[in-house]
Design a protein around this motif. Sequence first.
Motif, PDB file in Angstrom:
ATOM      1  N   GLU B  39       0.827  -1.213   0.000  1.00  0.00           N
ATOM      2  CA  GLU B  39       0.000   0.000   0.000  1.00  0.00           C
ATOM      3  C   GLU B  39       0.862   1.265   0.000  1.00  0.00           C
ATOM      4  OE1 GLU B  39      -3.874  -1.793   2.417  1.00  0.00           O
ATOM      5  OE2 GLU B  39      -2.535  -0.369   3.400  1.00  0.00           O
ATOM      6  N   MET B  40       1.888   1.268   0.876  1.00  0.00           N
ATOM      7  CA  MET B  40       2.730   2.467   0.975  1.00  0.00           C
ATOM      8  C   MET B  40       3.447   2.729  -0.344  1.00  0.00           C
ATOM      9  SD  MET B  40       4.315   2.107   4.837  1.00  0.00           S
ATOM     10  CE  MET B  40       5.290   3.623   4.884  1.00  0.00           C
ATOM     11  N   LYS B  41       3.876   1.647  -0.977  1.00  0.00           N
ATOM     12  CA  LYS B  41       4.587   1.770  -2.235  1.00  0.00           C
ATOM     13  C   LYS B  41       3.675   2.405  -3.297  1.00  0.00           C
ATOM     14  CE  LYS B  41       7.310  -1.354  -5.128  1.00  0.00           C
ATOM     15  NZ  LYS B  41       7.749  -2.753  -5.226  1.00  0.00           N
ATOM     16  N   ASN B  42       2.379   2.064  -3.219  1.00  0.00           N
ATOM     17  CA  ASN B  42       1.435   2.582  -4.205  1.00  0.00           C
ATOM     18  C   ASN B  42       0.764   3.880  -3.750  1.00  0.00           C
ATOM     19  OD1 ASN B  42       1.965   0.357  -5.858  1.00  0.00           O
ATOM     20  ND2 ASN B  42       0.462  -0.898  -4.759  1.00  0.00           N
ATOM     21  N   ASP B  44      -0.860   4.496  -1.010  1.00  0.00           N
ATOM     22  CA  ASP B  44      -2.062   4.361  -0.192  1.00  0.00           C
ATOM     23  C   ASP B  44      -1.647   4.372   1.284  1.00  0.00           C
ATOM     24  OD1 ASP B  44      -4.217   3.566   1.299  1.00  0.00           O
ATOM     25  OD2 ASP B  44      -4.525   1.653   0.269  1.00  0.00           O
ATOM     26  N   PHE B  45      -1.968   5.459   1.987  1.00  0.00           N
ATOM     27  CA  PHE B  45      -1.508   5.599   3.369  1.00  0.00           C
ATOM     28  C   PHE B  45      -2.629   5.424   4.393  1.00  0.00           C
ATOM     29  CE2 PHE B  45       1.733   7.794   0.864  1.00  0.00           C
ATOM     30  CZ  PHE B  45       2.885   7.228   1.382  1.00  0.00           C
ATOM     31  N   SER B  46      -3.724   4.779   3.970  1.00  0.00           N
ATOM     32  CA  SER B  46      -4.870   4.669   4.885  1.00  0.00           C
ATOM     33  C   SER B  46      -4.512   3.842   6.120  1.00  0.00           C
ATOM     34  CB  SER B  46      -6.059   4.060   4.152  1.00  0.00           C
ATOM     35  OG  SER B  46      -5.679   2.834   3.555  1.00  0.00           O
ATOM     36  N   ARG B  47      -3.694   2.785   5.909  1.00  0.00           N
ATOM     37  CA  ARG B  47      -3.323   1.939   7.037  1.00  0.00           C
ATOM     38  C   ARG B  47      -2.357   2.688   7.972  1.00  0.00           C
ATOM     39  NH1 ARG B  47      -4.152  -3.755   6.988  1.00  0.00           N
ATOM     40  NH2 ARG B  47      -4.748  -3.437   4.830  1.00  0.00           N
ATOM     41  N   VAL B  48      -1.492   3.505   7.383  1.00  0.00           N
ATOM     42  CA  VAL B  48      -0.585   4.326   8.184  1.00  0.00           C
ATOM     43  C   VAL B  48      -1.402   5.254   9.079  1.00  0.00           C
ATOM     44  CG1 VAL B  48       1.145   6.167   8.086  1.00  0.00           C
ATOM     45  CG2 VAL B  48       1.296   4.223   6.509  1.00  0.00           C
ATOM     46  N   GLU B  49      -2.439   5.847   8.503  1.00  0.00           N
ATOM     47  CA  GLU B  49      -3.302   6.757   9.283  1.00  0.00           C
ATOM     48  C   GLU B  49      -3.910   6.021  10.466  1.00  0.00           C
ATOM     49  OE1 GLU B  49      -6.296   8.777   6.959  1.00  0.00           O
ATOM     50  OE2 GLU B  49      -4.823   9.351   5.428  1.00  0.00           O
ATOM     51  N   ARG B  50      -4.466   4.848  10.195  1.00  0.00           N
ATOM     52  CA  ARG B  50      -5.111   4.086  11.274  1.00  0.00           C
ATOM     53  C   ARG B  50      -4.084   3.681  12.332  1.00  0.00           C
ATOM     54  NH1 ARG B  50      -7.656   1.598   6.902  1.00  0.00           N
ATOM     55  NH2 ARG B  50      -6.577  -0.393   7.159  1.00  0.00           N
ATOM     56  N   ASP B  51      -2.914   3.219  11.885  1.00  0.00           N
ATOM     57  CA  ASP B  51      -1.872   2.801  12.825  1.00  0.00           C
ATOM     58  C   ASP B  51      -1.416   3.964  13.693  1.00  0.00           C
ATOM     59  OD1 ASP B  51      -1.738   0.118  12.244  1.00  0.00           O
ATOM     60  OD2 ASP B  51      -0.162   0.320  10.736  1.00  0.00           O
ATOM     61  N   ALA B  52      -1.273   5.133  13.090  1.00  0.00           N
ATOM     62  CA  ALA B  52      -0.809   6.306  13.832  1.00  0.00           C
ATOM     63  C   ALA B  52      -1.811   6.662  14.926  1.00  0.00           C
ATOM     64  CB  ALA B  52      -0.614   7.489  12.876  1.00  0.00           C
ATOM     65  N   LEU B  53      -3.070   6.781  14.543  1.00  0.00           N
ATOM     66  CA  LEU B  53      -4.081   7.211  15.503  1.00  0.00           C
ATOM     67  C   LEU B  53      -4.293   6.174  16.595  1.00  0.00           C
ATOM     68  CD1 LEU B  53      -6.535   8.878  12.969  1.00  0.00           C
ATOM     69  CD2 LEU B  53      -4.956  10.003  14.564  1.00  0.00           C
ATOM     70  N   ALA B  54      -4.312   4.899  16.213  1.00  0.00           N
ATOM     71  CA  ALA B  54      -4.560   3.843  17.203  1.00  0.00           C
ATOM     72  C   ALA B  54      -3.432   3.786  18.236  1.00  0.00           C
ATOM     73  CB  ALA B  54      -4.701   2.494  16.501  1.00  0.00           C
ATOM     74  N   GLN B  55      -2.204   3.986  17.783  1.00  0.00           N
ATOM     75  CA  GLN B  55      -1.074   3.924  18.721  1.00  0.00           C
ATOM     76  C   GLN B  55      -1.080   5.104  19.692  1.00  0.00           C
ATOM     77  OE1 GLN B  55       2.770   1.970  17.035  1.00  0.00           O
ATOM     78  NE2 GLN B  55       1.987   3.293  15.444  1.00  0.00           N
ATOM     79  N   VAL B  56      -1.417   6.277  19.193  1.00  0.00           N
ATOM     80  CA  VAL B  56      -1.474   7.452  20.066  1.00  0.00           C
ATOM     81  C   VAL B  56      -2.602   7.262  21.073  1.00  0.00           C
ATOM     82  CG1 VAL B  56      -1.912   9.932  20.150  1.00  0.00           C
ATOM     83  CG2 VAL B  56      -0.435   8.985  18.364  1.00  0.00           C
TER      84      VAL B  56
END
Lengths: 230, 309
Positions: B39-42, B44-56
């Motif tokens: 996803e990141m390569k293409n 698509d950062f939606s998973r990054v967004e979710r990971d960032a918010l969930a960890q905080v």
Amino acid sequence: MSDEQELDLTSLDDAELVEQMHNDLYDGLADEVAQGTNILLGRGWGPEKVLAEALVEGMRIVGVDFRDGILFVPEVLLAANAMKRGMAILRPLLAATGAKPIGKVVIGTVKGDIHDIGKNLVGMMLEGAGFEVIDLGINTDADKFLAALEEHQPDILGMSALLTTTMPYMKTVIAALKERGIRDKYIVLVGGAPLNEEFSQAVGADAYCRDAAVASETAKRLVEARRAAA
Amino acid sequence: MARTVISSATREVVIGGDQPFVIIGERINPTGRKILAEEMKNGDFSRVERDALAQVEAGAQMLDVNAGIPLADEPAILASTIQLVQSLTDVPLSIDSSIVEALEAGLRVYKGKALVNSVTGEDDRLERVLPLVRRYGAAVVAIPNDETGISFDIDVRFAVAKMIVERALDHGIPREDVVVDPLVMPIGAAPSAGRDAFRFLARLRDELGVNTTCGASNVSFGLPNREGINGAFLSMAIASGLTSAITNPLAEGVRQAVMASDVLTGNDRDASRWIRAFRPVTAVGEVGPGARRVNARRGGGGAPSSPVG
């Protein structure tokens, strides 16, 4: 188990003893595996037969259960250690009979990379599968790989990397093989956490191996395929 | 006691032995996460967004950002990821790459004082990474291995760590901006990995006077119920001087181990954060047996973070 009894391996018939050795390898019982190896040899088994039916088959079972998440790293290391004890007995006998290992492998962690646990596991699983393994250690540059290939003439070159920064070095090594016109003399296997199938193809390896059990299965399969084709 | 300050545009985090332990969320890292990498390569950062918010949300005071994807433009992807994460949350970041160009691309777009992850004791790495750290006024994670690899001898590792701190000083980077990683080995393959790490951490704190961080998951490689080992490791490491870790705050065992350690080291004053997290209630504000009284005149209920009145 309070009523645990000392098991007398000599009281078992051949089939029972081999099965017991599989269990002892599985449990990493090095003394027992060594004893079983000696008993089979004493009963007139050839070293090749002991290796194939008792040790290699035992490690195959270990590899399958490791792959399936039933066994864990410390257990596999213990099993490999027990295997080594058996091998130490068989190795001089095998050399004397002139028997060949099922294949020869040169492995190493590539230049700039110092991670070796995964690579060591692969080495042990390959030995367990009956390969002769020459382990070049960590931080291995192309010259060292080339020198080892020249010296040992293996069937397989195995390279490991744990870092995204070091894995491109695999391509450097393969390019060096191509330059010398010897790329096709060897089966090239690659592995390590950041790798994948796509990367393996991009650098021109023959196969990507996800874990130590897969590496050992792949090595056997490709060596057999190559011999069949020859 | 060393205090390492890391910041975003609007928030500061202090790493130090007299501070609550800092969890640096590890999830934004495509290594071994096939879908995330793709996803990141293409773009698509939606998973990054979710990971960032969930960890905080789960209590990470900082986030580690790594874009190590095979055969991809790591500097560009790392820079975009950092900009995105900084637009979503104000926690400071650790910029994680072993490619110097990617570190620089990340530093260029970063707002605040970043933690650069990392530099080793190899000469060419030191001479390329430290000037960057200095130029951007960042802090840096030091990995105590040199050209000869990782030594199993703690004395050798200590000497490399000391050398990195001295080289940093030469480059005008203060001691408190060097955070040393003790390099924890998997306990399943090296039986002394735990004891070595604890001994090393105590020396880094007492003799070198630096803060420390480490990946807290490596220790349990190859074992079942990794979270149990990771949590116990963190508690023991914190007792030995560890002041931050790059780990997964969403793992309950890890989160609890860290929170409990803060209580036990006295860095969670009056156990207020612990109590807030684990008070057996009936929700705050609810009336009834077991519920804490609501101090409406003071604008709320629950445990105050500092003694009131």
